[in-house]
Design an enzyme around this catalytic site. Structure first.
Site, PDB file in Angstrom:
ATOM      1  N   ASN A  57      52.515  31.365  32.240  1.00 10.76           N
ATOM      2  CA  ASN A  57      51.685  32.348  31.541  1.00 10.76           C
ATOM      3  C   ASN A  57      52.306  33.724  31.828  1.00 10.76           C
ATOM      4  O   ASN A  57      52.160  34.244  32.928  1.00 10.76           O
ATOM      5  CB  ASN A  57      50.252  32.249  32.083  1.00 10.76           C
ATOM      6  CG  ASN A  57      49.372  33.360  31.549  1.00 10.76           C
ATOM      7  OD1 ASN A  57      49.734  34.090  30.630  1.00 10.76           O
ATOM      8  ND2 ASN A  57      48.185  33.491  32.140  1.00 10.76           N
ATOM      9  N   LYS A 116      51.573  36.559  30.636  1.00 10.68           N
ATOM     10  CA  LYS A 116      50.618  37.684  30.585  1.00 10.68           C
ATOM     11  C   LYS A 116      51.225  38.845  29.783  1.00 10.68           C
ATOM     12  O   LYS A 116      51.986  38.604  28.848  1.00 10.68           O
ATOM     13  CB  LYS A 116      50.189  38.081  32.001  1.00 10.68           C
ATOM     14  CG  LYS A 116      49.706  36.863  32.806  1.00 10.68           C
ATOM     15  CD  LYS A 116      49.019  37.199  34.094  1.00 10.68           C
ATOM     16  CE  LYS A 116      48.592  35.900  34.778  1.00 10.68           C
ATOM     17  NZ  LYS A 116      47.849  36.109  36.006  1.00 10.68           N
ATOM     18  N   HIS A 168      41.002  32.205  30.257  1.00 16.08           N
ATOM     19  CA  HIS A 168      41.664  32.621  31.499  1.00 16.08           C
ATOM     20  C   HIS A 168      40.747  33.613  32.225  1.00 16.08           C
ATOM     21  O   HIS A 168      40.055  34.403  31.578  1.00 16.08           O
ATOM     22  CB  HIS A 168      43.018  33.266  31.179  1.00 16.08           C
ATOM     23  CG  HIS A 168      43.817  33.546  32.415  1.00 16.08           C
ATOM     24  ND1 HIS A 168      43.609  34.670  33.183  1.00 16.08           N
ATOM     25  CD2 HIS A 168      44.791  32.841  33.033  1.00 16.08           C
ATOM     26  CE1 HIS A 168      44.432  34.633  34.222  1.00 16.08           C
ATOM     27  NE2 HIS A 168      45.156  33.529  34.156  1.00 16.08           N
ATOM     28  N   GLU A 204      41.247  36.320  33.621  1.00 20.25           N
ATOM     29  CA  GLU A 204      41.422  37.743  33.268  1.00 20.25           C
ATOM     30  C   GLU A 204      40.710  38.059  31.961  1.00 20.25           C
ATOM     31  O   GLU A 204      40.204  39.165  31.771  1.00 20.25           O
ATOM     32  CB  GLU A 204      42.926  38.076  33.203  1.00 20.25           C
ATOM     33  CG  GLU A 204      43.512  38.205  34.604  1.00 20.25           C
ATOM     34  CD  GLU A 204      44.973  37.816  34.733  1.00 20.25           C
ATOM     35  OE1 GLU A 204      45.693  37.786  33.725  1.00 20.25           O
ATOM     36  OE2 GLU A 204      45.391  37.530  35.875  1.00 20.25           O
ATOM     37  N   GLU A 225      41.711  27.433  38.135  1.00 22.46           N
ATOM     38  CA  GLU A 225      42.350  28.631  38.676  1.00 22.46           C
ATOM     39  C   GLU A 225      41.334  29.422  39.484  1.00 22.46           C
ATOM     40  O   GLU A 225      40.564  30.206  38.924  1.00 22.46           O
ATOM     41  CB  GLU A 225      42.875  29.496  37.526  1.00 22.46           C
ATOM     42  CG  GLU A 225      43.917  28.803  36.681  1.00 22.46           C
ATOM     43  CD  GLU A 225      44.868  29.819  36.057  1.00 22.46           C
ATOM     44  OE1 GLU A 225      46.070  29.656  36.242  1.00 22.46           O
ATOM     45  OE2 GLU A 225      44.392  30.771  35.421  1.00 22.46           O
ATOM     46  N   GLY A 276      47.429  35.922  41.412  1.00 23.29           N
ATOM     47  CA  GLY A 276      48.175  37.158  41.603  1.00 23.29           C
ATOM     48  C   GLY A 276      47.964  37.781  42.980  1.00 23.29           C
ATOM     49  O   GLY A 276      48.363  38.910  43.231  1.00 23.29           O
ATOM     50  N   SER A 297      48.955  31.652  42.300  1.00 26.38           N
ATOM     51  CA  SER A 297      50.062  31.871  43.237  1.00 26.38           C
ATOM     52  C   SER A 297      50.920  30.632  43.496  1.00 26.38           C
ATOM     53  O   SER A 297      51.370  30.395  44.617  1.00 26.38           O
ATOM     54  CB  SER A 297      49.540  32.454  44.561  1.00 26.38           C
ATOM     55  OG  SER A 297      48.891  33.691  44.329  1.00 26.38           O
TER      56      SER A 297
HETATM   57  P1  PGA Z   1      49.688  33.752  39.426  1.00 25.05           P
HETATM   58  O1  PGA Z   1      48.818  33.643  38.076  1.00 25.05           O
HETATM   59  O2  PGA Z   1      50.605  32.563  39.450  1.00 25.05           O
HETATM   60  O3  PGA Z   1      50.422  35.062  39.310  1.00 25.05           O
HETATM   61  O4  PGA Z   1      48.714  33.740  40.553  1.00 25.05           O
HETATM   62  C1  PGA Z   1      48.298  32.419  37.642  1.00 25.05           C
HETATM   63  C2  PGA Z   1      47.567  32.589  36.344  1.00 25.05           C
HETATM   64  O5  PGA Z   1      46.880  33.600  36.165  1.00 25.05           O
HETATM   65  O6  PGA Z   1      47.647  31.731  35.440  1.00 25.05           O
END
Ligand code: PGA
Length: 256
Positions: free
Chosen positions: A11, A13, A97, A99, A171, A177, A217
């Site tokens: 992803n 982003k 997601h 976010e 997630e 992140g 992560s």
């Molecule tokens: P990350 O993000 O690997 O940077 O923690 C995962 C995601 O949001 O899908």
């Protein structure tokens, strides 16, 4: 036992220029090498989809968008429909997601409208669920996940039919992140809970076939331990998906 094909999904982003996205796609395409039993997927920003699609060429990479609108067309300034995504070459779409949920106020009801539209079009939804740190610390993880599943997949529940092509992603918000990964045991516990929810809501046959990805992560150092867990069928990767050097080793996780 049913063998679920593992999936490693990136992803991206709101990152990368078009040129960088094309170069990364090419690096991933050649990095897949002789791995034939892992599905690889990338989710670039909307504006990069067409160029990335061209760069995928003959390589075995699936293309996803990171979001879509639930309507097919109309006066929705700034939005993109699922049909438009298909025209750009997408076969999958990430929905709900965290976010989107936390920064853009997307509720599970809204996610459900999108899941309905994606299923209608034959776009494979990757439906994300996960608890915040506060919810985990107050022992509400399972309750929150159940509520997100119940509402986000309300249409499937109403029809008592969940397509086995649907992909779920656990997630934990506190691991996205942040560099904090759920331990393989913590992740497996929730993956098991999700699979049991599918079994109870639909059938054990569906539960055996649906893939549940872990996200938060994931990196080359922790992917193998996560993938060893029986109910973790892949990874949805943010940060580590932005460079070939860190994404390609994830595809080769068995050798890690
Ligand atoms: P990350 O993000 O690997 O940077 O923690 C995962 C995601 O949001 O899908």
């Amino acid at each position: 036992m049913f063998e679920r094909t593992p999936m490693i999904a990136g992803n991206w982003k709101m990152n990368l220029s078009v040129e960088e996205a094309v170069a990364l796609t090419e690096a991933v395409g050649s990095g897949i090498g002789n791995v034939s039993d892992v599905e690889v997927l990338v989710a670039p920003p909307f504006t990069h989809l067409a160029a990335v699609k061209r760069a995928i060429d003959e390589s075995r990479i699936f293309l996803a968008a990171q979001n879509m609108h639930s309507e097919m067309s109309g006066a929705y300034t700034g939005e993109i429909s699922g049909r438009m995504l298909q025209q750009a070459g997408c076969t999958h779409v990430i929905l709900g997601h965290s976010e989107r949920r936390t920064l853009f106020g997307e509720t599970s009801e809204v996610v459900n409208l999108k899941v309905r539209a994606a299923s209608f079009l034959g776009l494979i939804p990757i439906i994300c669920v996960g608890e915040t740190l506060e919810e985990r610390e107050s022992d509400r993880t399972f309750e929150v996940i159940k509520e997100q599943l119940d509402v986000s997949m309300d249409n499937f529940r109403a029809d008592q039919m969940m397509p086995t092509t649907t992909i779920l992603a656990y997630e934990p918000v506190w691991a996205i992140g942040t560099g904090k990964t759920a331990t393989p045991e913590q992740a497996e516990e929730v993956h098991q809970f999700i699979r049991l929810w599918i079994e109870k809501t639909f059938t054990s046959g569906v539960a055996a076939q649906v893939r549940i990805l872990y996200g938060g992560s994931v990196k080359p150092e922790n992917v193998k331990a996560l993938m060893t867990e029986p109910d973790i069928d892949g990874a949805l990767v943010g940060g580590a998906s932005l460079k070939g050097d860190s994404f390609v080793p994830l595809i080769h996780y068995r050798e890690a």
